[in-house]
Scaffold this active site. Sequence first.
Site, PDB file in Angstrom:
ATOM      1  N   ASP A  34      36.408  90.086  41.632  1.00  0.00           N
ATOM      2  CA  ASP A  34      36.109  88.398  41.740  1.00  0.00           C
ATOM      3  C   ASP A  34      35.083  87.782  41.056  1.00  0.00           C
ATOM      4  O   ASP A  34      34.714  86.854  40.730  1.00  0.00           O
ATOM      5  CB  ASP A  34      36.540  88.088  43.066  1.00  0.00           C
ATOM      6  N   ALA A  35      34.073  88.099  41.578  1.00  0.00           N
ATOM      7  CA  ALA A  35      32.668  88.495  41.598  1.00  0.00           C
ATOM      8  C   ALA A  35      32.256  87.869  39.664  1.00  0.00           C
ATOM      9  O   ALA A  35      31.948  86.528  38.949  1.00  0.00           O
ATOM     10  CB  ALA A  35      31.493  89.165  41.987  1.00  0.00           C
ATOM     11  N   GLU A 115      69.336  87.270  38.852  1.00  0.00           N
ATOM     12  CA  GLU A 115      67.988  86.928  39.030  1.00  0.00           C
ATOM     13  C   GLU A 115      67.897  87.032  40.301  1.00  0.00           C
ATOM     14  O   GLU A 115      69.207  86.224  40.660  1.00  0.00           O
ATOM     15  CB  GLU A 115      67.952  86.022  38.066  1.00  0.00           C
ATOM     16  N   LYS A 117      67.730  84.639  43.494  1.00  0.00           N
ATOM     17  CA  LYS A 117      67.676  82.746  43.308  1.00  0.00           C
ATOM     18  C   LYS A 117      66.173  82.906  44.539  1.00  0.00           C
ATOM     19  O   LYS A 117      66.314  82.636  46.208  1.00  0.00           O
ATOM     20  CB  LYS A 117      69.200  82.717  44.253  1.00  0.00           C
ATOM     21  N   ASP A 119      63.437  80.699  47.303  1.00  0.00           N
ATOM     22  CA  ASP A 119      64.152  79.625  48.126  1.00  0.00           C
ATOM     23  C   ASP A 119      62.683  79.091  47.679  1.00  0.00           C
ATOM     24  O   ASP A 119      62.387  79.021  48.720  1.00  0.00           O
ATOM     25  CB  ASP A 119      64.530  79.821  49.790  1.00  0.00           C
ATOM     26  N   ARG A 138      62.874  68.154  40.408  1.00  0.00           N
ATOM     27  CA  ARG A 138      64.307  67.937  39.943  1.00  0.00           C
ATOM     28  C   ARG A 138      65.269  66.806  39.857  1.00  0.00           C
ATOM     29  O   ARG A 138      65.691  65.558  39.802  1.00  0.00           O
ATOM     30  CB  ARG A 138      64.972  68.851  40.747  1.00  0.00           C
ATOM     31  N   TYR A 230      62.140  80.890  34.982  1.00  0.00           N
ATOM     32  CA  TYR A 230      63.621  81.399  34.639  1.00  0.00           C
ATOM     33  C   TYR A 230      64.692  80.768  33.805  1.00  0.00           C
ATOM     34  O   TYR A 230      65.457  81.180  33.656  1.00  0.00           O
ATOM     35  CB  TYR A 230      64.580  80.819  36.276  1.00  0.00           C
ATOM     36  N   LYS A 294      73.818  84.864  35.377  1.00  0.00           N
ATOM     37  CA  LYS A 294      73.727  84.016  33.767  1.00  0.00           C
ATOM     38  C   LYS A 294      74.497  84.931  32.855  1.00  0.00           C
ATOM     39  O   LYS A 294      74.410  86.010  32.959  1.00  0.00           O
ATOM     40  CB  LYS A 294      72.209  83.713  33.870  1.00  0.00           C
ATOM     41  N   LYS A 318      75.583  83.431  46.991  1.00  0.00           N
ATOM     42  CA  LYS A 318      74.290  83.822  47.772  1.00  0.00           C
ATOM     43  C   LYS A 318      74.438  84.562  48.887  1.00  0.00           C
ATOM     44  O   LYS A 318      75.698  85.142  49.553  1.00  0.00           O
ATOM     45  CB  LYS A 318      74.412  81.876  48.874  1.00  0.00           C
ATOM     46  N   CYS A 412      53.474  68.434  83.803  1.00  0.00           N
ATOM     47  CA  CYS A 412      52.795  68.868  82.688  1.00  0.00           C
ATOM     48  C   CYS A 412      52.622  70.269  83.582  1.00  0.00           C
ATOM     49  O   CYS A 412      52.266  70.372  84.417  1.00  0.00           O
ATOM     50  CB  CYS A 412      51.177  68.234  82.156  1.00  0.00           C
ATOM     51  N   CYS A 415      48.533  70.701  83.119  1.00  0.00           N
ATOM     52  CA  CYS A 415      48.148  70.441  84.472  1.00  0.00           C
ATOM     53  C   CYS A 415      48.171  69.009  85.973  1.00  0.00           C
ATOM     54  O   CYS A 415      47.754  68.726  86.491  1.00  0.00           O
ATOM     55  CB  CYS A 415      46.597  69.211  83.814  1.00  0.00           C
ATOM     56  N   CYS A 430      51.945  65.094  77.589  1.00  0.00           N
ATOM     57  CA  CYS A 430      51.541  64.360  78.342  1.00  0.00           C
ATOM     58  C   CYS A 430      49.840  63.716  77.946  1.00  0.00           C
ATOM     59  O   CYS A 430      49.449  64.637  77.102  1.00  0.00           O
ATOM     60  CB  CYS A 430      50.578  65.962  78.833  1.00  0.00           C
ATOM     61  N   CYS A 435      44.013  67.468  80.903  1.00  0.00           N
ATOM     62  CA  CYS A 435      44.815  68.560  80.943  1.00  0.00           C
ATOM     63  C   CYS A 435      44.207  69.975  79.850  1.00  0.00           C
ATOM     64  O   CYS A 435      43.407  69.694  78.439  1.00  0.00           O
ATOM     65  CB  CYS A 435      45.877  68.074  79.762  1.00  0.00           C
TER      66      CYS A 435
HETATM   67  S1  IVH Z   1      69.134  78.387  37.643  1.00  0.00           S
HETATM   68  C1  IVH Z   1      71.953  75.332  35.157  1.00  0.00           C
HETATM   69  N1  IVH Z   1      67.999  80.450  38.248  1.00  0.00           N
HETATM   70  O1  IVH Z   1      68.708  76.776  42.882  1.00  0.00           O
HETATM   71  C2  IVH Z   1      71.001  76.414  35.753  1.00  0.00           C
HETATM   72  N2  IVH Z   1      68.257  78.608  39.528  1.00  0.00           N
HETATM   73  O2  IVH Z   1      71.288  74.628  42.344  1.00  0.00           O
HETATM   74  C3  IVH Z   1      70.261  75.987  37.060  1.00  0.00           C
HETATM   75  N3  IVH Z   1      67.163  78.356  41.738  1.00  0.00           N
HETATM   76  O3  IVH Z   1      67.137  74.693  42.505  1.00  0.00           O
HETATM   77  C4  IVH Z   1      69.518  76.722  37.687  1.00  0.00           C
HETATM   78  N4  IVH Z   1      66.081  80.819  41.484  1.00  0.00           N
HETATM   79  O4  IVH Z   1      66.220  75.844  41.396  1.00  0.00           O
HETATM   80  C5  IVH Z   1      68.609  79.103  38.503  1.00  0.00           C
HETATM   81  N5  IVH Z   1      66.685  82.536  39.185  1.00  0.00           N
HETATM   82  C6  IVH Z   1      67.219  81.197  38.993  1.00  0.00           C
HETATM   83  C7  IVH Z   1      67.200  79.936  40.422  1.00  0.00           C
HETATM   84  C8  IVH Z   1      67.684  79.037  40.720  1.00  0.00           C
HETATM   85  C9  IVH Z   1      65.930  79.598  41.731  1.00  0.00           C
HETATM   86  C10 IVH Z   1      66.882  77.392  42.579  1.00  0.00           C
HETATM   87  C11 IVH Z   1      66.800  76.090  41.296  1.00  0.00           C
HETATM   88  C12 IVH Z   1      68.240  75.471  41.733  1.00  0.00           C
HETATM   89  C13 IVH Z   1      69.301  76.000  42.864  1.00  0.00           C
HETATM   90  C14 IVH Z   1      70.124  76.178  41.877  1.00  0.00           C
END
Ligand code: IVH
Length: 671
Positions: A34-35, A115, A117, A119, A138, A230, A294, A318, A412, A415, A430, A435
């Site tokens: 880092d330095a 891949e 997904k 969050d 988006r 992605y 995909k 999911k 409370c 207090c 409160c 307190c």
């Molecule tokens: S592909 C047409 N790949 O999930 C392709 N989406 O509804 C559309 N997300 O809000 C997205 N990881 O941001 C893709 N590896 C991934 C993803 C991903 C997260 C999110 C994306 C979107 C929602 C898809």
Amino acid sequence: MDKSTAIQRIEALRNEINHHNQRYYQFDDPQISDAQYDRLMNELAALEQRFPELLTSESPTQRVGAAPLEKFNTVAHLTPMLSLANAFSGDDIFDFGNRIERLLGKGKQISFVVEPKLDGVAVNLIYEKGNLTLGSTRGDGMVGEDITLNLRTIHSIPLTIKACNNLTIPDTLEIRGEVYIDIEAFKHLNKRRTNEGHPPFANPRNAAAGSLRQLDSKVTAKRPLNIFCYGIGFISGNPFRTHWEALQQLSRWGFRINPLIRQASDINDCVRCYHEMMEHRKNLPYEIDGMVIKVDSLEIQNRLGAVSRSPRWAIACKFPATQETTVIEDIIVQVGRTGVLTPVAVMKPVRVGGVIVSRATLHNQDEIDKKDIRIGDTVIVQRAGDVIPEVVKVVASQRDGSEKAFHMPDTCPECGSEVIRLKGEAAHRCLGLSCPAQLKEHIKHFASKGGMDIEGLGDKLVSQLVDNGVIKDPADIFPLTREKLLPLERLAEKSVSNILSSIQHSKNPPLRKLIFALGIRHVGERTAKILAETFGSLEALSQAKEDELMAIRDIGPEVSGSIFQFFCNEDNRKVLKKLAAAGVRAIEDKKSSPSPISGKSFVFTGRLQTLNRQEGKSLVESLGGYVHESVSKNTDYVVAGDDPGAKFDKATSLGIQIIDEAAFLKLVGKK
Ligand code: IVH
């Protein structure tokens, strides 16, 4: 150093720093300390300061955030940002495979990419001739918000594409990715927020979304945001045959690609990966809520196309939420540093997604009522977004009639002061000045510069005084003596006499400062000034009825309710008496001498030439006027600079006087 040497050195430093940024942020594999890194950055920053004409927005020094925006502009994506259809089980994944087979004709061997997904928050990045020119949210999929300044602060987003042998840099490149926050970083961020008296974020996704929606990119720069890219939205003269190939190239160009992305040879392979990833999930440092499959071939993707905004060639698989059943043994109430009472469920300990959970916040009484949660109930708990445990719902069929409804206490638990729910708030509070849960914050605010302005009463000393029981309410500051202060850690004779003299000098503040110092909810310095000018004494203010307060310009029902309740509180009345007995007496505020704009309300819109916004605001306030952010029927003047925004239209529709900068300067006597 002459300029031509500087040009060369700057170029070399930028390349070297970009290389190390890539090692650190993209691959998590630094090659220098880092330095050493800091030395390179410092050298570059110093050169850029010496030769400002050589500074460009792509320089690695330019990630610290820029001046705050008034609002985000909307921008169209080059290609729509589609969303994904969902699968919830292995069977749903087979259905997806069968559907594709039906559409393409049987017997065709189709391979996939799988891949995680992420969050987080989807973003779109546009690079022109290799430079990041636009970054957006988006939005509705067609049009998003321009958050370029915020995205530029994220170190793992390249500001320029790294040249590489394999491929020339495309004229236009549109990248899709997910911005997120690591779980550990999220916990730190929330701890910091709670310490500073801000409400914590519910989960890392909300924290990422909130950070990206900051109008002040300097705030975003302090948030631990990261990205995984992605996909590609658009690329000039698409050179790729497969999605996999595109991802490999993105990585070479400097984009951060998730290391768990795999090729899957058929749909059975995808289902296997789905179960594997589900297992892997709890070991990841960030949150994923599923796996995306995909079709790998871009040509087949094209052939399959999309229906109702979702591509036929991809699906989001999911993961089931990690949920368990347990029993609520009690509901306790915690008092936060700002006086908010939070009900917390104490549960029979249960393992949820690998972690033992025994407590969950129930947020507030409304939430409890909405879910009809009672003590003794059997409930389903889950770790929301896999971090924070939450009670999802009650299993009503398990009730035997012995369950007890929960009601917020009237007093409370810390207090004993009366508990109030202020207008427009879900929280019970409160309001007690003494307190213990809030005392340190109260004292710090009381002594702050805008309040009683007592020098030397810093965080550490206040903590010691409260912890040792020397101070039990703000009035206890005034009888402090040398004998009480000297035994405290790190206080020398000299500092003690400085503090004591500062306390003595603070006893006769202007009324507005004393009012502000009381820390009444919703009463900032401006409102305190209005109250001081209207009532002339603390005594008169403390006896004001709610409707009297509401009749004051600029004071609405929430503020008047809060002031009224504050002075109704028995303990607060006692503290006020104690303050008076200790000799704290405000002097009447100097009214600002009448000026043509005294009491008038101003709104600024557009770019000013002579002044900046802050100067305009200070000028108005110094002459007794007010500056507001939005136009309402109470606005007296809208000052319109160049390119005025929606405020101009609103002012026109409300018939409010609109003046230009020259007229404004004349009005305030500056021309
Ligand atoms: S592909 C047409 N790949 O999930 C392709 N989406 O509804 C559309 N997300 O809000 C997205 N990881 O941001 C893709 N590896 C991934 C993803 C991903 C997260 C999110 C994306 C979107 C929602 C898809």
